[in-house]
Write a protein that holds these residues in place. Structure first.
Motif, short mmCIF file in Angstrom:
data_model
loop_
_atom_site.label_atom_id
_atom_site.label_comp_id
_atom_site.label_asym_id
_atom_site.label_seq_id
_atom_site.Cartn_x
_atom_site.Cartn_y
_atom_site.Cartn_z
N LYS A 41 9.86 5.40 -6.10
CA LYS A 41 9.84 4.91 -4.50
C LYS A 41 8.18 4.47 -4.17
N ILE A 42 8.06 3.28 -3.97
CA ILE A 42 6.47 2.89 -3.93
C ILE A 42 6.31 2.50 -2.35
N PRO A 43 5.39 3.20 -1.93
CA PRO A 43 5.04 3.02 -0.34
C PRO A 43 4.71 1.31 -0.30
N GLU A 44 4.90 0.78 0.93
CA GLU A 44 4.59 -0.76 1.03
C GLU A 44 3.13 -0.95 0.98
N ASN A 45 2.33 -0.07 1.25
CA ASN A 45 0.67 -0.25 1.21
C ASN A 45 0.15 -0.27 -0.41
N LYS A 46 1.15 -0.08 -1.39
CA LYS A 46 0.69 0.25 -2.55
C LYS A 46 1.42 -0.93 -3.55
N GLU A 47 0.81 -2.01 -3.39
CA GLU A 47 1.57 -3.25 -4.21
C GLU A 47 0.60 -3.72 -5.44
N THR A 48 -0.54 -3.20 -5.52
CA THR A 48 -1.21 -3.38 -6.75
C THR A 48 -1.01 -2.64 -7.77
N ALA A 49 -1.40 -2.92 -9.08
CA ALA A 49 -1.14 -2.09 -10.41
C ALA A 49 -1.79 -0.72 -10.01
N ALA A 50 -2.97 -0.65 -9.55
CA ALA A 50 -3.49 0.55 -9.23
C ALA A 50 -2.66 1.37 -8.23
N MET A 73 -4.64 9.28 -4.00
CA MET A 73 -5.42 8.08 -4.00
C MET A 73 -6.72 8.12 -5.05
N PHE A 74 -6.66 7.10 -5.57
CA PHE A 74 -7.97 6.73 -6.61
C PHE A 74 -9.02 6.07 -5.71
N THR A 75 -10.45 6.14 -6.09
CA THR A 75 -11.55 5.55 -5.84
C THR A 75 -12.11 4.91 -7.30
N TYR A 76 -12.84 3.82 -7.10
CA TYR A 76 -13.39 3.09 -8.38
C TYR A 76 -15.00 2.94 -8.02
N TYR A 77 -15.52 2.93 -9.11
CA TYR A 77 -16.89 2.53 -8.93
C TYR A 77 -17.15 1.37 -8.49
N GLU A 78 -16.41 0.08 -8.93
CA GLU A 78 -16.39 -1.19 -8.53
C GLU A 78 -14.87 -1.71 -8.26
N THR A 79 -14.80 -2.85 -7.48
CA THR A 79 -13.53 -3.50 -7.44
C THR A 79 -12.88 -3.81 -8.64
N PRO A 80 -11.62 -3.89 -8.68
CA PRO A 80 -10.92 -4.28 -9.79
C PRO A 80 -11.32 -5.92 -9.95
N GLU A 81 -11.17 -6.09 -11.25
CA GLU A 81 -11.61 -7.79 -11.71
C GLU A 81 -10.37 -8.18 -12.09
N ILE A 118 -3.70 -13.24 -15.23
CA ILE A 118 -3.25 -12.88 -16.68
C ILE A 118 -3.42 -11.45 -16.79
N LYS A 119 -4.71 -10.79 -16.26
CA LYS A 119 -4.90 -9.50 -16.68
C LYS A 119 -5.75 -9.03 -15.58
N GLU A 120 -5.48 -7.60 -14.99
CA GLU A 120 -6.32 -7.02 -14.13
C GLU A 120 -7.13 -5.85 -14.81
N VAL A 121 -8.42 -5.91 -14.65
CA VAL A 121 -9.41 -5.06 -15.22
C VAL A 121 -9.77 -3.99 -14.01
N TYR A 122 -9.34 -2.73 -14.32
CA TYR A 122 -9.82 -1.61 -13.04
C TYR A 122 -11.01 -1.04 -14.02
N PRO A 123 -12.09 -0.82 -13.14
CA PRO A 123 -13.43 -0.05 -13.65
C PRO A 123 -12.99 1.26 -13.57
N GLU A 124 -13.97 2.24 -13.87
CA GLU A 124 -13.97 3.56 -14.24
C GLU A 124 -13.57 4.45 -12.93
N VAL A 125 -12.77 5.21 -12.82
CA VAL A 125 -12.29 5.84 -11.66
C VAL A 125 -13.59 6.67 -11.19
N LYS A 126 -13.76 6.78 -9.99
CA LYS A 126 -14.99 7.60 -9.34
C LYS A 126 -14.39 8.85 -8.95
N GLY A 127 -13.32 8.78 -8.28
CA GLY A 127 -12.60 10.03 -7.89
C GLY A 127 -11.41 9.86 -7.55
#
Length: 165
Positions: A41-50, A73-81, A118-127
Motif C-alpha cells: 500500500k503506497i500512499p498517493e503522495n509517494k509516486e517516485t522511486a524514492a 521520510m528520506f532527505t537527500y543532499y541534492e535533488t534526484p537526477e 532511462i534512469k533516476e540517480v539518487y544522491p546520498e541520503v542526508k537523513g
C-alpha cells in the motif's frame, strides 16, 4: 463381442476426456484463485522511486516485532537526477562551399505525454525520520534504527526515530 469392445473403448475415451476436463478446470481455477497477490500500500503522495523505497521501508519496519504502523521520510543532499532517453539523428548536408555540414537532431523520447526516463540517480541520503508505533520501547527503537542504517547505509546520528501518536 464386438459391441463389448466398442463399449470398453467408449468408456476408456470418456475417462480420458473427463480427466482432461478436470485438469483444464483445475488450471483455470488455479489461475483465477491466485488473484493478484498482496500489493504494497503506497500512499498517493509517494509516486517516485524514492517514495517507493520509503513505502517498502515502512512495510519492513512495521514487520519488526513490537512495531505497529510506521511512516518514513528520506532527505537527500541534492535533488534526484533523471536521465532522459533521446532520439538522436545525424545527417550530412553538402553546402555551397563543397564542405560537408553534419547536423545532429536530438529529441526527447515521449511516452504517455512525458519524457521517457532511462534512469533516476539518487544522491546520498542526508537523513531519515521514522515515526512508528512501539518506538517508545528502547529496544524497538534500536531495532528500527539498525534496520534503517542497514538498508540506507546511513550513520546512526542521521536517523531519528519517534513514537507515532
Amino acid at each position: 463381442m464386438e459391441n463389448e469392445d466398442k463399449g470398453k473403448k467408449f468408456f476408456k475415451n470418456m475417462n480420458n476426456s473427463i480427466i482432461y476436463l478436470i485438469l483444464i478446470i483445475g488450471v483455470v481455477l488455479m489461475v483465477f484463485a491466485g488473484g493478484e497477490g498482496k500489493k504494497a500500500k503506497i500512499p498517493e503522495n509517494k509516486e517516485t522511486a524514492a517514495g517507493d523505497d520509503e513505502a517498502r521501508l515502512e512495510e519492513i519496519i512495521s514487520a519488526i516485532r513490537g512495531v505497529g504502523s510506521a511512516e518514513v521520510m528520506f532527505t537527500y543532499y541534492e535533488t534526484p537526477e533523471k536521465n532522459i532517453a533521446y532520439d538522436i539523428r545525424e545527417s550530412d548536408k553538402m553546402s555551397h562551399n563543397s564542405s560537408n555540414d553534419r547536423t545532429i537532431n536530438k529529441q526527447a523520447v515521449i511516452t504517455d505525454g512525458s519524457p521517457m526516463i532511462i534512469k533516476e540517480v539518487y544522491p546520498e541520503v542526508k537523513g531519515v525520520i521514522v515515526a512508528a508505533e512501539g518506538a517508545s520501547d528502547i529496544n524497538v527503537k534500536k531495532d528500527i534504527k539498525e534496520a534503517v542504517q542497514a538498508v540506507l547505509d546511513v550513520p546512526a546520528h542521521r536517523v531519528c526515530v519517534y513514537e507515532k501518536k
